[in-house]
Design a protein around this motif. Structure first.
Motif, short mmCIF file in Angstrom:
data_model
loop_
_atom_site.label_atom_id
_atom_site.label_comp_id
_atom_site.label_asym_id
_atom_site.label_seq_id
_atom_site.Cartn_x
_atom_site.Cartn_y
_atom_site.Cartn_z
N LEU A 127 0.82 -1.21 0.00
CA LEU A 127 0.00 0.00 0.00
C LEU A 127 0.85 1.27 0.00
O LEU A 127 0.51 2.24 -0.69
CB LEU A 127 -0.94 0.00 1.21
CG LEU A 127 -1.91 1.19 1.31
CD1 LEU A 127 -2.81 1.26 0.09
CD2 LEU A 127 -2.74 1.10 2.58
N ASN A 128 1.96 1.27 0.72
CA ASN A 128 2.81 2.46 0.75
C ASN A 128 3.36 2.79 -0.64
O ASN A 128 3.43 3.97 -1.02
CB ASN A 128 3.97 2.26 1.74
CG ASN A 128 3.50 2.29 3.18
OD1 ASN A 128 2.47 2.89 3.50
ND2 ASN A 128 4.24 1.65 4.06
N LEU A 131 0.57 4.37 -2.63
CA LEU A 131 0.35 5.76 -2.22
C LEU A 131 1.45 6.67 -2.77
O LEU A 131 1.19 7.81 -3.17
CB LEU A 131 0.30 5.84 -0.70
CG LEU A 131 -0.93 5.19 -0.04
CD1 LEU A 131 -0.80 5.22 1.48
CD2 LEU A 131 -2.22 5.89 -0.47
N GLN A 132 2.68 6.17 -2.81
CA GLN A 132 3.77 6.94 -3.38
C GLN A 132 3.56 7.18 -4.87
O GLN A 132 3.82 8.26 -5.40
CB GLN A 132 5.10 6.24 -3.13
CG GLN A 132 5.55 6.24 -1.67
CD GLN A 132 6.79 5.41 -1.44
OE1 GLN A 132 7.44 4.97 -2.39
NE2 GLN A 132 7.14 5.18 -0.18
N GLU A 133 3.06 6.12 -5.55
CA GLU A 133 2.78 6.26 -6.97
C GLU A 133 1.67 7.28 -7.21
O GLU A 133 1.75 8.11 -8.13
CB GLU A 133 2.37 4.90 -7.54
CG GLU A 133 2.05 4.92 -9.03
CD GLU A 133 1.59 3.56 -9.53
OE1 GLU A 133 0.91 3.52 -10.57
OE2 GLU A 133 1.90 2.56 -8.88
N ILE A 134 0.64 7.23 -6.36
CA ILE A 134 -0.46 8.19 -6.48
C ILE A 134 0.05 9.62 -6.25
O ILE A 134 -0.39 10.56 -6.92
CB ILE A 134 -1.57 7.85 -5.46
CG1 ILE A 134 -2.31 6.58 -5.89
CG2 ILE A 134 -2.55 9.01 -5.30
CD1 ILE A 134 -3.32 6.07 -4.88
N LEU A 170 -7.00 6.59 -4.54
CA LEU A 170 -6.87 5.21 -4.05
C LEU A 170 -8.18 4.46 -4.23
O LEU A 170 -8.18 3.29 -4.65
CB LEU A 170 -6.46 5.22 -2.58
CG LEU A 170 -6.27 3.84 -1.93
CD1 LEU A 170 -5.14 3.08 -2.60
CD2 LEU A 170 -5.99 3.99 -0.43
N ASP A 171 -9.30 5.10 -3.92
CA ASP A 171 -10.61 4.47 -4.07
C ASP A 171 -10.88 4.12 -5.53
O ASP A 171 -11.43 3.05 -5.84
CB ASP A 171 -11.72 5.38 -3.55
CG ASP A 171 -11.72 5.48 -2.03
OD1 ASP A 171 -11.08 4.64 -1.38
OD2 ASP A 171 -12.38 6.41 -1.51
N GLU A 172 -10.47 5.01 -6.43
CA GLU A 172 -10.67 4.75 -7.87
C GLU A 172 -9.85 3.55 -8.32
O GLU A 172 -10.34 2.69 -9.05
CB GLU A 172 -10.28 5.99 -8.67
CG GLU A 172 -10.49 5.82 -10.18
CD GLU A 172 -10.09 7.06 -10.96
OE1 GLU A 172 -10.09 6.99 -12.21
OE2 GLU A 172 -9.77 8.10 -10.34
N GLN A 173 -8.60 3.48 -7.87
CA GLN A 173 -7.75 2.34 -8.24
C GLN A 173 -8.29 1.05 -7.61
O GLN A 173 -8.30 0.00 -8.26
CB GLN A 173 -6.32 2.60 -7.78
CG GLN A 173 -5.33 1.54 -8.26
CD GLN A 173 -3.89 2.01 -8.12
OE1 GLN A 173 -3.64 3.19 -7.93
NE2 GLN A 173 -2.95 1.08 -8.20
N ARG A 174 -8.75 1.13 -6.36
CA ARG A 174 -9.32 -0.04 -5.70
C ARG A 174 -10.55 -0.54 -6.46
O ARG A 174 -10.70 -1.75 -6.67
CB ARG A 174 -9.70 0.30 -4.27
CG ARG A 174 -10.36 -0.88 -3.53
CD ARG A 174 -10.86 -0.49 -2.17
NE ARG A 174 -9.77 -0.21 -1.24
CZ ARG A 174 -9.47 0.99 -0.77
NH1 ARG A 174 -10.19 2.05 -1.14
NH2 ARG A 174 -8.48 1.16 0.07
#
Length: 256
Positions: A127-128, A131-134, A170-174
């Motif tokens: 997950l980290n 998040l870094q990619e986002i 993150l929600d969109e990718q999930r």
């Protein structure tokens, strides 16, 4: 103490069966069947006390024992589970329940015959990194740079906006990955139910109704997905289970 009968679920049989396992409760009575026509309730002795009066740790223990009993019964029969905590006053009341509910019970048993539930959980393993990619996204990166150029007390609203942007991304990718996984697994399933996501690490938490002879194909598809997402996603499959998410019955007493 007065003992009633805890009802685990229903099976197709007219025989009196002793399953050779102990049921829930301090008494740990034998698990056996009470039959009516060609169906039977799987029961064991249990005090006629309300479940909501029991301590949480006791309820969790009973839940685990209940599941182990159902797993034992499933070795020989397909089971329609009853809602956890279903207790009849005595064997006579169990017979009344079977008689009054027979049409619905029989339909449920026929509908769910040769079907099992497989619960699948998919979790981000990195997950980290995600998040870094986002955070390297153009708009998010711009807002981060603006915040970095100001003093902390000047960036309260910007930091709130940044958090909202990251969560939305993150929600969109999930959602996208969830749809990909569900679409792939639905090829091997009759139906599915989505359950609540418990934290940000969880991508999918779903139950799939699968024909017993397709269980191996379903497992193979999960292994394919695991290879497809490499080290990015961890998959966990629980089952086979009775159709908890698709056909759990609830018995209610109605009085004046």
């Amino acid at each position: 103490m007065i003992y009633g009968r805890y009802i685990y679920g229903l099976i197709n049989t007219n025989e009196k069966i002793d399953f050779g396992v102990k049921g829930i409760g301090e008494h740990r009575g034998e698990v056996y069947t009470i039959s009516y026509n060609d169906i039977a309730a799987v029961v064991s002795p249990f005090p006629t006390i309300p479940f909501n009066s029991l301590p949480k740790e006791v309820i969790l223990l009973y839940l685990a024992v209940c599941q182990s009993v159902i797993e034992e019964v499933m070795k020989s029969y397909y089971v329609i589970p009853l809602k956890f905590g279903t207790v009849a006053v005595d064997e006579e009341e169990v017979m009344v329940i079977l008689e009054q509910g027979y049409p619905r019970f029989k339909t449920a048993l026929e509908t769910m015959a040769v079907k099992i539930e497989l619960d699948v959980v998919a979790i981000w393993s990195n997950l980290n990194e995600i998040l870094q990619e986002i955070s390297r996204n153009g708009e998010i990166k711009r807002v981060k740079e603006e915040i970095a150029a100001k003093l902390p007390h000047q960036t309260y609203e910007e930091r709130i906006k940044l958090g909202q942007m990251v969560k939305a991304a993150l929600d969109e990718q999930r959602s996208r990955v969830n749809l990909e996984i569900v679409t792939a697994l639905r090829e091997w399933a009759i139906d599915f139910r989505s359950h609540d996501l418990l934290d940000d690490y969880m991508i999918m938490n779903a139950a799939f109704l699968v024909e017993k002879d397709k269980e191996r194909g379903f497992d193979h598809k999960v292994h394919e997905l695991n290879a497809r997402y490499a080290e990015g996603i961890n998959f966990r499959v629980v089952g086979p289970l009775p159709p908890y998410s698709f056909s759990t019955l609830e018995i209610k007493k109605i009085g004046f």
